[in-house]
Design a protein around this motif. Structure first.
Motif, PDB file in Angstrom:
ATOM      1  N   ALA A 160      -0.146  -0.627 -11.780  1.00  0.00           N
ATOM      2  CA  ALA A 160      -0.371  -2.058 -11.568  1.00  0.00           C
ATOM      3  C   ALA A 160       0.921  -2.852 -11.639  1.00  0.00           C
ATOM      4  O   ALA A 160       1.091  -3.867 -10.951  1.00  0.00           O
ATOM      5  CB  ALA A 160      -1.372  -2.592 -12.576  1.00  0.00           C
ATOM      6  N   LEU A 161       1.851  -2.397 -12.489  1.00  0.00           N
ATOM      7  CA  LEU A 161       3.130  -3.081 -12.607  1.00  0.00           C
ATOM      8  C   LEU A 161       4.113  -2.557 -11.562  1.00  0.00           C
ATOM      9  O   LEU A 161       4.160  -1.353 -11.289  1.00  0.00           O
ATOM     10  CB  LEU A 161       3.717  -2.875 -14.005  1.00  0.00           C
ATOM     11  N   LYS A 162       4.883  -3.458 -11.018  1.00  0.00           N
ATOM     12  CA  LYS A 162       5.899  -3.059 -10.046  1.00  0.00           C
ATOM     13  C   LYS A 162       6.900  -2.124 -10.704  1.00  0.00           C
ATOM     14  O   LYS A 162       7.282  -2.305 -11.861  1.00  0.00           O
ATOM     15  CB  LYS A 162       6.627  -4.296  -9.524  1.00  0.00           C
ATOM     16  N   SER A 163       7.323  -1.097  -9.990  1.00  0.00           N
ATOM     17  CA  SER A 163       8.339  -0.168 -10.489  1.00  0.00           C
ATOM     18  C   SER A 163       9.211   0.271  -9.321  1.00  0.00           C
ATOM     19  O   SER A 163       9.022  -0.175  -8.184  1.00  0.00           O
ATOM     20  CB  SER A 163       7.686   1.047 -11.163  1.00  0.00           C
ATOM     21  N   HIS A 164      10.162   1.138  -9.581  1.00  0.00           N
ATOM     22  CA  HIS A 164      11.078   1.591  -8.533  1.00  0.00           C
ATOM     23  C   HIS A 164      10.296   2.225  -7.386  1.00  0.00           C
ATOM     24  O   HIS A 164       9.503   3.139  -7.594  1.00  0.00           O
ATOM     25  CB  HIS A 164      12.070   2.598  -9.115  1.00  0.00           C
ATOM     26  N   ASP A 165      10.518   1.724  -6.184  1.00  0.00           N
ATOM     27  CA  ASP A 165       9.854   2.239  -4.975  1.00  0.00           C
ATOM     28  C   ASP A 165       8.334   2.089  -5.019  1.00  0.00           C
ATOM     29  O   ASP A 165       7.616   2.825  -4.351  1.00  0.00           O
ATOM     30  CB  ASP A 165      10.211   3.722  -4.745  1.00  0.00           C
ATOM     31  N   HIS A 166       7.847   1.152  -5.839  1.00  0.00           N
ATOM     32  CA  HIS A 166       6.402   0.936  -5.929  1.00  0.00           C
ATOM     33  C   HIS A 166       6.151  -0.553  -6.118  1.00  0.00           C
ATOM     34  O   HIS A 166       6.673  -1.156  -7.052  1.00  0.00           O
ATOM     35  CB  HIS A 166       5.822   1.737  -7.096  1.00  0.00           C
ATOM     36  N   GLU A 167       5.349  -1.152  -5.264  1.00  0.00           N
ATOM     37  CA  GLU A 167       5.168  -2.603  -5.264  1.00  0.00           C
ATOM     38  C   GLU A 167       4.235  -3.122  -6.341  1.00  0.00           C
ATOM     39  O   GLU A 167       4.246  -4.293  -6.679  1.00  0.00           O
ATOM     40  CB  GLU A 167       4.656  -3.057  -3.885  1.00  0.00           C
ATOM     41  N   GLY A 168       3.399  -2.261  -6.923  1.00  0.00           N
ATOM     42  CA  GLY A 168       2.468  -2.724  -7.927  1.00  0.00           C
ATOM     43  C   GLY A 168       1.324  -3.518  -7.324  1.00  0.00           C
ATOM     44  O   GLY A 168       1.071  -3.470  -6.121  1.00  0.00           O
ATOM     45  N   GLU A 169       0.645  -4.289  -8.174  1.00  0.00           N
ATOM     46  CA  GLU A 169      -0.548  -5.018  -7.728  1.00  0.00           C
ATOM     47  C   GLU A 169      -0.396  -6.527  -7.886  1.00  0.00           C
ATOM     48  O   GLU A 169      -1.378  -7.250  -8.058  1.00  0.00           O
ATOM     49  CB  GLU A 169      -1.768  -4.521  -8.493  1.00  0.00           C
ATOM     50  N   GLY A 170       0.826  -7.009  -7.858  1.00  0.00           N
ATOM     51  CA  GLY A 170       1.058  -8.447  -7.897  1.00  0.00           C
ATOM     52  C   GLY A 170       0.970  -9.081  -9.272  1.00  0.00           C
ATOM     53  O   GLY A 170       0.845 -10.309  -9.383  1.00  0.00           O
TER      54      GLY A 170
END
Length: 213
Positions: free
Chosen positions: A111-121
């Motif tokens: 759910a949280l944004k991380s490296h190379d991953h946008e997360g869920e806002g």
């Protein structure tokens, strides 16, 4: 990133740790209050190892979290994750998430944004590396077990956070508005990478430790 440090550095810093007593949860000490939030994860039990999937040795996504017991007076929730055993004066902040709806009952995996991953806002603050994202566990090799303290707080009505707040701004707001709190601790350890030879260490590791003592 820290997995590339030589083991001798981890051993040299082994006794240097921020300390669990310096985490936000311990500093505010809302545990004596009547309102307590239960914080859990499907990925790991309290004080149990965090699967490598959620660390710098895996995909590095934030783990799933669930909570219950949010007081009805809460107007928002705040999550902060700290490494209590970082070899730093203060715990290392791995994530801050603010303005979470009090009606939410958890965060899904990633759910949280991380490296190379946008997360869920999810609205995030700054971690200790000044990033607006989840910083996956990444302890130095040979430094021993690190405790990652997931802390959830229920906040009373107040001014919303502007920009991307850091730890100091979060603590200041919590001192004025925190109603209840919950805590979940996961552990992670990156073992020594040195290859043992017989009953001793590799020549390079042994020389390194000898030079540091």
């Amino acid at each position: 990133m820290l997995e590339k440090l030589p083991d001798v550095v981890g051993h040299a810093l082994r006794e240097q740790r921020a300390g669990i007593e310096k985490t936000v949860y311990r500093q505010l000490d809302l545990r004596a209050g009547t309102a307590a939030i239960t914080l859990t994860s499907l990925a790991f039990a309290d004080h149990a190892p965090i699967p490598a999937l959620y660390t710098a040795d895996g995909a590095g996504h934030s783990p799933p979290l669930a909570w219950s017991g949010v007081p009805v007076a809460a107007r928002s929730l705040l999550l902060i994750v700290e490494d209590a055993d970082a070899p730093t004066p203060q715990p290392l902040v791995h994530a801050i998430a603010v303005e979470i709806s009090p009606h939410e009952t958890g965060l899904s995996e990633g759910a949280l944004k991380s490296h190379d991953h946008e997360g869920e806002g999810v609205k995030t603050g700054r971690n200790s590396y000044l990033g607006k994202s989840w910083l996956p566990p990444d302890p130095p090799p040979g430094h021993g077990v690190h405790r990652y303290v997931f802390q959830i707080f229920a906040l009373a009505e107040g001014e919303p956070f502007s920009g991307t707040p850091g730890r100091d701004a979060v603590v200041e707001a919590l001192r004025d508005r925190a109603l209840a709190s919950g805590c979940l601790i996961g552990t992670y350890e990156r073992p020594d990478t040195a290859i043992k030879v017989g009953k001793g260490m590799t020549r390079d590791a042994a020389v390194g430790i000898e030079n540091m003592t």
